[in-house]
Design a protein around this motif. Structure first.
Motif, short mmCIF file in Angstrom:
data_model
loop_
_atom_site.label_atom_id
_atom_site.label_comp_id
_atom_site.label_asym_id
_atom_site.label_seq_id
_atom_site.Cartn_x
_atom_site.Cartn_y
_atom_site.Cartn_z
N ARG A 78 0.84 -1.21 0.00
CA ARG A 78 0.00 0.00 0.00
C ARG A 78 0.87 1.26 0.00
O ARG A 78 0.56 2.25 -0.68
CB ARG A 78 -0.95 0.02 1.20
CG ARG A 78 -2.08 1.02 1.03
CD ARG A 78 -3.07 1.02 2.19
NE ARG A 78 -4.32 1.62 1.80
CZ ARG A 78 -4.53 2.93 1.68
NH1 ARG A 78 -3.54 3.77 1.93
NH2 ARG A 78 -5.71 3.40 1.31
N ARG A 79 1.95 1.22 0.77
CA ARG A 79 2.87 2.37 0.81
C ARG A 79 3.46 2.63 -0.57
O ARG A 79 3.51 3.78 -1.04
CB ARG A 79 3.98 2.10 1.83
CG ARG A 79 5.10 3.15 1.82
CD ARG A 79 6.20 2.79 2.79
NE ARG A 79 6.77 1.47 2.52
CZ ARG A 79 7.70 1.26 1.58
NH1 ARG A 79 8.12 2.25 0.81
NH2 ARG A 79 8.19 0.04 1.41
N ILE A 80 3.89 1.56 -1.27
CA ILE A 80 4.49 1.70 -2.59
C ILE A 80 3.48 2.25 -3.60
O ILE A 80 3.78 3.15 -4.39
CB ILE A 80 5.05 0.34 -3.08
CG1 ILE A 80 6.26 -0.06 -2.23
CG2 ILE A 80 5.44 0.40 -4.55
CD1 ILE A 80 6.71 -1.49 -2.44
N LEU A 81 2.26 1.71 -3.58
CA LEU A 81 1.22 2.16 -4.51
C LEU A 81 0.91 3.63 -4.31
O LEU A 81 0.74 4.38 -5.29
CB LEU A 81 -0.05 1.32 -4.34
CG LEU A 81 0.05 -0.17 -4.69
CD1 LEU A 81 -1.28 -0.86 -4.42
CD2 LEU A 81 0.47 -0.37 -6.13
N LYS A 82 0.83 4.06 -3.06
CA LYS A 82 0.53 5.46 -2.79
C LYS A 82 1.70 6.37 -3.15
O LYS A 82 1.52 7.47 -3.66
CB LYS A 82 0.14 5.64 -1.31
CG LYS A 82 -1.24 5.10 -0.98
CD LYS A 82 -2.31 5.78 -1.82
CE LYS A 82 -3.70 5.29 -1.53
NZ LYS A 82 -4.71 5.94 -2.40
N TYR A 83 2.91 5.90 -2.91
CA TYR A 83 4.10 6.70 -3.23
C TYR A 83 4.21 6.91 -4.74
O TYR A 83 4.58 7.99 -5.21
CB TYR A 83 5.36 6.00 -2.70
CG TYR A 83 6.64 6.76 -3.00
CD1 TYR A 83 7.01 7.85 -2.21
CD2 TYR A 83 7.46 6.39 -4.05
CE1 TYR A 83 8.18 8.55 -2.48
CE2 TYR A 83 8.63 7.09 -4.34
CZ TYR A 83 8.98 8.17 -3.54
OH TYR A 83 10.14 8.87 -3.81
N LEU A 84 3.87 5.90 -5.52
CA LEU A 84 3.98 5.96 -6.98
C LEU A 84 2.69 6.46 -7.64
O LEU A 84 2.62 6.57 -8.86
CB LEU A 84 4.34 4.58 -7.54
CG LEU A 84 5.70 4.02 -7.14
CD1 LEU A 84 5.87 2.61 -7.68
CD2 LEU A 84 6.82 4.92 -7.65
N ASN A 85 1.67 6.77 -6.83
CA ASN A 85 0.38 7.24 -7.36
C ASN A 85 -0.23 6.25 -8.36
O ASN A 85 -0.73 6.63 -9.42
CB ASN A 85 0.52 8.61 -8.02
CG ASN A 85 0.85 9.70 -7.01
OD1 ASN A 85 0.29 9.73 -5.92
ND2 ASN A 85 1.77 10.58 -7.37
N ILE A 86 -0.20 4.96 -8.00
CA ILE A 86 -0.72 3.92 -8.87
C ILE A 86 -2.21 3.71 -8.61
O ILE A 86 -2.65 3.58 -7.45
CB ILE A 86 0.02 2.58 -8.63
CG1 ILE A 86 1.52 2.74 -8.96
CG2 ILE A 86 -0.60 1.47 -9.47
CD1 ILE A 86 1.80 3.01 -10.41
#
Length: 355
Positions: free
Chosen positions: A186-194
């Motif tokens: 979830r952190r990665i998806l939010k950081y990359l705006n996916i």
């Protein structure tokens, strides 16, 4: 949400097999960087919906638009490789003869500058972000399940897809690892705006991962809403029972309150005075105390570590669940006093439809 950009628009999507309705006139939208948790029982149509979005299945009717481009309609059917959709499967689907770096590189778009320093640096950053850079020269059979899933995520993100579909990606992992990995993902998806559709059968996972939750049953959307609203304000009894533990107890409405066999409560939904309704109660709404003259007794219990879930049979024969501290150790057969103390207005239903 404030952002008005729509990364996905699904309009009136329907799918039939042998005269059986699999997807029934579904419509919804996803905004940029939104995570939608897709949940429903087996056979609800989750997998069929995902296959329609990717192009693996051709709907009978409807339209799918990704970033202002129509990828499916009655006159358009863009193949899966040109839809700008990334997919993460539950079985990882890594190439066993390729290293971690090679697996992830395989997912990148083929262009003339694929080996430029800037793109190699981007690949390195992606592996560092996913916590797998130190594994870059290993092969899939040298990795744990969680490590393989991180590689699968990195590979799906490498081409920078417009939409990411994650089909029960953590179902093969042990519970402890699963909780850790979903936090990282979830952190990665939010950081990359996916923008992502996250399919899961785990209710707690859906509540954690989704900005919104889409509850599907028999091919129909039962509710699509913010995760807090799906839990606190379910649109019907199916959603109430499917998302979290819920019981329903008969009551008679008196003004804006309802009288039940275990207490009087305030209700948040409109109902006529004198009307009979079903009140939705969660285990934390029901309080119990051990007493010889109680109005119920323990018929079963589940030890959850920090708390117990007690199943209490009331004098009427109705069984309700109660959440109680782990220090309240009541044996099966223990007589208890049962009171409804939600501390907030409750929702009431009639004939399976919210009123």
């Amino acid at each position: 949400m404030k952002n008005e950009i729509k990364d996905l628009i699904v309009s009136n999507l329907s799918l039939n097999f042998d005269q059986n309705i699999i997807i029934d006139n579904i419509s919804f939208e996803l905004e940029k960087s939104e995570i939608l948790a897709l949940v429903g029982p087996s056979g609800s149509g989750k997998t069929s919906l995902i296959r329609c979005l990717t192009g693996l299945e051709n709907p009978d009717e409807g339209e799918v638009v990704i970033s202002d481009s129509i990828v499916f309609s009655d006159s358009v059917n863009i193949p899966i490789e040109k839809r700008d959709i990334g997919i993460v499967f539950q079985d990882f689907a890594l190439f066993p003869h390729m290293t971690v770096t090679e697996n992830i590189s395989y997912g990148k778009k083929n262009d003339k500058d694929s080996k430029t320093l800037s793109q190699i640096s981007s690949l390195t950053d992606l592996m560092l972000m996913c916590g797998i850079y130190h594994l870059r020269d290993r092969y899939p059979d040298e990795l744990s399940g969680g490590e393989q899933q991180r590689v699968a995520l990195a590979r799906s993100l490498a081409p920078k897809p417009k939409i990411l579909l994650m089909d029960e990606p953590f179902s093969n992992l042990d519970p402890g690892f699963r909780m850790q990995l979903r936090m990282e993902v979830r952190r990665i998806l939010k950081y990359l705006n996916i923008t992502c559709i996250f399919v899961t059968h785990d209710q707690q996972e859906a509540l954690y991962m989704g900005d919104r939750i889409l509850v599907l049953n028999e091919g129909k959307i039962q509710q699509i809403d913010r995760n807090t609203d799906v839990f606190q304000n379910p649109k019907n009894e199916f959603v109430a029972e499917f998302i979290g533990l819920a019981d329903f107890i008969e009551a008679k409405v008196i003004n804006n309150h309802a009288e039940t066999e275990i207490g009087k409560v305030e209700i948040k939904t409109k109902a006529k005075s004198g009307e009979s309704v079903n009140i939705m109660i969660r285990p934390d709404d029901v309080h119990i105390n051990k007493t010889k003259n109680g109005n119920g007794f323990v018929v079963s219990r589940e030890y959850r570590g920090m708390y117990y879930i007690y199943y209490i049979k009331l004098d009427s024969g109705k069984v309700v669940k109660s959440l109680s501290s782990h220090i309240n150790d009541y044996n099966i057969g223990t007589k208890v006093n049962v009171e409804l103390k939600p501390g907030h207005p409750l929702i009431c239903f009639q004939n399976k439809v919210i009123i």
